[in-house]
Write a protein that holds these residues in place. Sequence first.
Motif, PDB file in Angstrom:
ATOM      1  N   THR A 143      29.053  18.527  39.696  1.00  0.00           N
ATOM      2  CA  THR A 143      28.237  18.148  38.541  1.00  0.00           C
ATOM      3  C   THR A 143      27.968  19.363  37.669  1.00  0.00           C
ATOM      4  O   THR A 143      28.140  19.314  36.447  1.00  0.00           O
ATOM      5  N   ARG A 144      27.557  20.445  38.309  1.00  0.00           N
ATOM      6  CA  ARG A 144      27.287  21.693  37.593  1.00  0.00           C
ATOM      7  C   ARG A 144      27.784  22.866  38.413  1.00  0.00           C
ATOM      8  O   ARG A 144      27.547  22.949  39.607  1.00  0.00           O
ATOM      9  N   PHE A 145      28.477  23.749  37.735  1.00  0.00           N
ATOM     10  CA  PHE A 145      28.831  25.041  38.307  1.00  0.00           C
ATOM     11  C   PHE A 145      28.075  26.121  37.530  1.00  0.00           C
ATOM     12  O   PHE A 145      27.886  25.996  36.323  1.00  0.00           O
ATOM     13  N   GLN A 146      27.647  27.172  38.212  1.00  0.00           N
ATOM     14  CA  GLN A 146      27.047  28.339  37.562  1.00  0.00           C
ATOM     15  C   GLN A 146      28.026  29.499  37.629  1.00  0.00           C
ATOM     16  O   GLN A 146      28.638  29.743  38.668  1.00  0.00           O
ATOM     17  N   VAL A 147      28.172  30.206  36.516  1.00  0.00           N
ATOM     18  CA  VAL A 147      29.072  31.355  36.478  1.00  0.00           C
ATOM     19  C   VAL A 147      28.318  32.566  35.940  1.00  0.00           C
ATOM     20  O   VAL A 147      27.518  32.448  35.015  1.00  0.00           O
ATOM     21  N   ASP A 148      28.562  33.708  36.515  1.00  0.00           N
ATOM     22  CA  ASP A 148      27.896  34.941  36.081  1.00  0.00           C
ATOM     23  C   ASP A 148      28.739  36.131  36.493  1.00  0.00           C
ATOM     24  O   ASP A 148      29.647  36.019  37.323  1.00  0.00           O
ATOM     25  N   ALA A 149      28.426  37.272  35.893  1.00  0.00           N
ATOM     26  CA  ALA A 149      29.153  38.511  36.198  1.00  0.00           C
ATOM     27  C   ALA A 149      28.170  39.622  36.516  1.00  0.00           C
ATOM     28  O   ALA A 149      27.029  39.616  36.049  1.00  0.00           O
ATOM     29  N   THR A 150      28.609  40.561  37.316  1.00  0.00           N
ATOM     30  CA  THR A 150      27.810  41.743  37.623  1.00  0.00           C
ATOM     31  C   THR A 150      28.735  42.937  37.763  1.00  0.00           C
ATOM     32  O   THR A 150      29.929  42.777  38.059  1.00  0.00           O
ATOM     33  N   ILE A 151      28.205  44.109  37.513  1.00  0.00           N
ATOM     34  CA  ILE A 151      28.955  45.346  37.744  1.00  0.00           C
ATOM     35  C   ILE A 151      28.580  45.836  39.135  1.00  0.00           C
ATOM     36  O   ILE A 151      27.422  46.160  39.400  1.00  0.00           O
ATOM     37  N   ALA A 152      29.538  45.833  40.027  1.00  0.00           N
ATOM     38  CA  ALA A 152      29.267  46.166  41.428  1.00  0.00           C
ATOM     39  C   ALA A 152      28.758  47.596  41.569  1.00  0.00           C
ATOM     40  O   ALA A 152      29.175  48.493  40.831  1.00  0.00           O
ATOM     41  N   ASP A 153      27.873  47.803  42.540  1.00  0.00           N
ATOM     42  CA  ASP A 153      27.275  49.126  42.775  1.00  0.00           C
ATOM     43  C   ASP A 153      28.182  49.982  43.655  1.00  0.00           C
ATOM     44  O   ASP A 153      27.800  50.426  44.748  1.00  0.00           O
ATOM     45  N   GLY A 182      35.961  54.230  38.289  1.00  0.00           N
ATOM     46  CA  GLY A 182      34.659  53.675  37.911  1.00  0.00           C
ATOM     47  C   GLY A 182      34.272  52.456  38.733  1.00  0.00           C
ATOM     48  O   GLY A 182      34.817  52.196  39.809  1.00  0.00           O
ATOM     49  N   ARG A 183      33.340  51.682  38.204  1.00  0.00           N
ATOM     50  CA  ARG A 183      32.780  50.523  38.902  1.00  0.00           C
ATOM     51  C   ARG A 183      33.460  49.227  38.456  1.00  0.00           C
ATOM     52  O   ARG A 183      33.704  49.047  37.274  1.00  0.00           O
ATOM     53  N   PRO A 184      33.774  48.358  39.390  1.00  0.00           N
ATOM     54  CA  PRO A 184      34.449  47.107  39.037  1.00  0.00           C
ATOM     55  C   PRO A 184      33.472  46.038  38.564  1.00  0.00           C
ATOM     56  O   PRO A 184      32.271  46.103  38.824  1.00  0.00           O
ATOM     57  N   VAL A 185      34.025  45.053  37.881  1.00  0.00           N
ATOM     58  CA  VAL A 185      33.264  43.882  37.448  1.00  0.00           C
ATOM     59  C   VAL A 185      33.594  42.729  38.388  1.00  0.00           C
ATOM     60  O   VAL A 185      34.762  42.492  38.704  1.00  0.00           O
ATOM     61  N   VAL A 186      32.563  42.018  38.833  1.00  0.00           N
ATOM     62  CA  VAL A 186      32.751  40.881  39.727  1.00  0.00           C
ATOM     63  C   VAL A 186      32.206  39.627  39.060  1.00  0.00           C
ATOM     64  O   VAL A 186      31.043  39.593  38.646  1.00  0.00           O
ATOM     65  N   TYR A 187      33.063  38.633  38.898  1.00  0.00           N
ATOM     66  CA  TYR A 187      32.655  37.317  38.407  1.00  0.00           C
ATOM     67  C   TYR A 187      32.583  36.361  39.586  1.00  0.00           C
ATOM     68  O   TYR A 187      33.453  36.389  40.472  1.00  0.00           O
ATOM     69  N   GLY A 188      31.566  35.506  39.591  1.00  0.00           N
ATOM     70  CA  GLY A 188      31.446  34.494  40.630  1.00  0.00           C
ATOM     71  C   GLY A 188      31.088  33.149  40.030  1.00  0.00           C
ATOM     72  O   GLY A 188      30.372  33.072  39.035  1.00  0.00           O
ATOM     73  N   TYR A 225      36.410  36.587  40.656  1.00  0.00           N
ATOM     74  CA  TYR A 225      37.328  37.543  40.021  1.00  0.00           C
ATOM     75  C   TYR A 225      36.774  38.949  40.204  1.00  0.00           C
ATOM     76  O   TYR A 225      35.579  39.199  40.022  1.00  0.00           O
ATOM     77  N   VAL A 226      37.629  39.860  40.596  1.00  0.00           N
ATOM     78  CA  VAL A 226      37.273  41.268  40.737  1.00  0.00           C
ATOM     79  C   VAL A 226      38.234  42.069  39.880  1.00  0.00           C
ATOM     80  O   VAL A 226      39.458  41.948  40.020  1.00  0.00           O
ATOM     81  N   GLY A 227      37.713  42.882  38.954  1.00  0.00           N
ATOM     82  CA  GLY A 227      38.579  43.670  38.080  1.00  0.00           C
ATOM     83  C   GLY A 227      37.804  44.686  37.284  1.00  0.00           C
ATOM     84  O   GLY A 227      36.650  44.992  37.579  1.00  0.00           O
ATOM     85  N   LEU A 228      38.445  45.201  36.263  1.00  0.00           N
ATOM     86  CA  LEU A 228      37.849  46.226  35.414  1.00  0.00           C
ATOM     87  C   LEU A 228      37.542  45.705  34.024  1.00  0.00           C
ATOM     88  O   LEU A 228      36.997  46.432  33.201  1.00  0.00           O
ATOM     89  N   GLU A 229      37.911  44.460  33.751  1.00  0.00           N
ATOM     90  CA  GLU A 229      37.741  43.897  32.421  1.00  0.00           C
ATOM     91  C   GLU A 229      36.416  43.170  32.324  1.00  0.00           C
ATOM     92  O   GLU A 229      36.129  42.274  33.101  1.00  0.00           O
ATOM     93  N   GLY A 230      35.574  43.538  31.350  1.00  0.00           N
ATOM     94  CA  GLY A 230      34.360  42.768  31.116  1.00  0.00           C
ATOM     95  C   GLY A 230      33.107  43.564  31.369  1.00  0.00           C
ATOM     96  O   GLY A 230      33.137  44.781  31.520  1.00  0.00           O
ATOM     97  N   PRO A 231      31.998  42.822  31.462  1.00  0.00           N
ATOM     98  CA  PRO A 231      31.954  41.378  31.288  1.00  0.00           C
ATOM     99  C   PRO A 231      32.434  40.949  29.906  1.00  0.00           C
ATOM    100  O   PRO A 231      31.959  41.460  28.905  1.00  0.00           O
TER     101      PRO A 231
END
Length: 717
Positions: free
Chosen positions: A283-293, A307-313, A326-332
Amino acid sequence: MIFYNQVYQYTHKEEKSRMRIIELESSIVYFVDLHGDTSMPKNTLIEDLENEIEADLLLPISDPFLKSYSDKDLTDKQIQKREEDWRVASIGWENYKEQLLDKKTREATLQQLAEQFEIPKIKVKRIFSRFWQRGLNKNALLPDYMYSGGKGKEKRLSEQSNIGRKKKYNSFKQRISITDSVKKQILYVIKTFYRKKNQPTIQDTYDYLLNEYYSDSYYEGNVLKYRVWDDSRIPSYDQFYYWFKKLEDPKLDIQLRQSDKEFNLNHRPLLSNTALETDGPGTRFQVDATIADIYLVSSFDRNLIIGRPVVYGIVDVYSRLMTGVYVGLEGPSWVGAMMALDNMITDKQGFCARYGIDIGEEQWPAHHLPGIIIADRGEFEGYSVENLINNSNLKIENTSPYRGDLKGIIERQFRTMNGRIKRLSPGAIQKEFRERGDRDYRLDATLNLNEFTQVIIHLMLEHNNKIVDKYPLEKKMIVDQLVARPLNLWNWGIENKKGRLQIVDNRNIFRLNLLPKAKARITRSGIRFKGLSYGSEKAINEQWYLKKRGESLEIVYDPRQVNQIYIPYVNGSNYDTCYLLETSIQYKGDYLEEVEFYKELQQEAKAQEKRKQIDNRINTNSAIRSIIKQAAKEKKDSEVIHISKSEYLKDIRANRQAEKLMNREQENFDLTSVADQKKANVIDTNVQENLQEETPKKPSSRLMEKLKRKRDEEYEK
């Protein structure tokens, strides 16, 4: 399992008989036939439909209306007609869904809509038929102009008083009564003094009240001062505090003293649960990004910190199951969000296998499209997401700025994940533990992007099997002795709830709606993009490198790997694939981020060498000038004064021949000299002398002497 918006086809009927699922209830499914100018909803039991599927009488097929249209390729007339029809369909479907699904009330509802929008009833029928038949999305209402005209022609798509507190001891001085006027004074100082961004205290506010209403002013010299009245004439602090609390507005105080963000995040009443807002998985998905520590190193060289990677969940609100990562260097940015959305519909068994992690399909069964995605503004506002919404039955709900609480499930998961990373991984940020002189944690970076992705996958798998605290279990869940783990909730929800899970039949068309677009240029060395060269069979056959050299074209690309780029066709249903040429094959299988990183590294190396190149060029020019200067001096010293130009220029050929012969004397390879030195102790001297006498004089030696004499004679004249 019957999926929402899925297309099915009967196998036992002679003519093609296709249908689309447009609504699911507890035991009833509503569908429409895909053929006919007008097609109204029908219904049947879910059980009957499932039996037909199990008996192979009804097969799920790919959505024949799944397309990827871009508004810039549509004409103004097409967009105008789509928006007019979409207004009718969206308002009618949102407000009168039950009436439209019910055969008894459908005709009256269609007539009501026709009168409301002042259009014929038959047109309303055709609008809803097209809306239902073609996927319940905005672009389903596009007119079929692309099929008009001659075959083969190119088409363009464009808000009491109280006498005061009684005294406990008679020895205390009498205080004034808190009358209505005093209460008005207290309320005034709260509004004008207390509710300020500098956050004055209650004591400061009480002092301000006394200063304003219960003191006399006087001058001491040139300084204005105040003297507070006798205690019997002023309200005590306790009286003030009592009425302060009675007159305060906590919500307004927090909003004016701090911010709306602070109230919404940390003080807003929590009277509901996000799971209650859903009716099943999807019904609903939540999506967000964070810069991993954590700091990572390059996969090419572990001595290079990237540097630090970006993680989307992405997480399902109903079950708490992680459905995309998603784990990468692009973004958020949209690129990172796009990758997470693509992973959302990806089979997770194959995804994990690419990183050397073997799982069963039942360990991570999420590979579906939801009904609604809750996301931040920014990456989910723009051209790419508009393409996704218009071409699929998906809604995007963007949260207000700085309202992470509206995506509390995924936010909480990120906090837990970062905590584990800090405790376990080298190179993790440890600011709270560092003291002056401690080692820089960035120097301990060890993991590369691929290895960190493996870590995240393991954390996701652990989360999917972890008990969810304070989950609002339904009565039936308790009866079924369900343990509130995401996997259990997901599977139970699919079997017992409605939900909005959708299957993506054609992943490539879905990607066309996701992938970022860019410009590439056709050159003699191939189709150039990001410094890499690509080629395609179509480009060769149509001689692009000759006929279209220098032209730019629009391509779509996947930043996760640079093996190929794609040229979409105007019809929205196909594309041409371009592959890496041999000149760029060294980057095959690499992330675009790493390719760009090494391109920058090359540029930095060239910039560092530029000064050395300048020094080398200057020194070379200096050496050349020195040689020329010395030669000019020697020429001047040996110059013959009385000689004409003609005499100076004659015999160039003879002089060249003499110079050539002299050079041959110096340049010839004498292989006997080494051999003679080795055999000197064994060769008879007399024999050697005889050999020398018998060796005739070479003709070239005589010619050399002759040329030398002739040259000397000419200089003597």
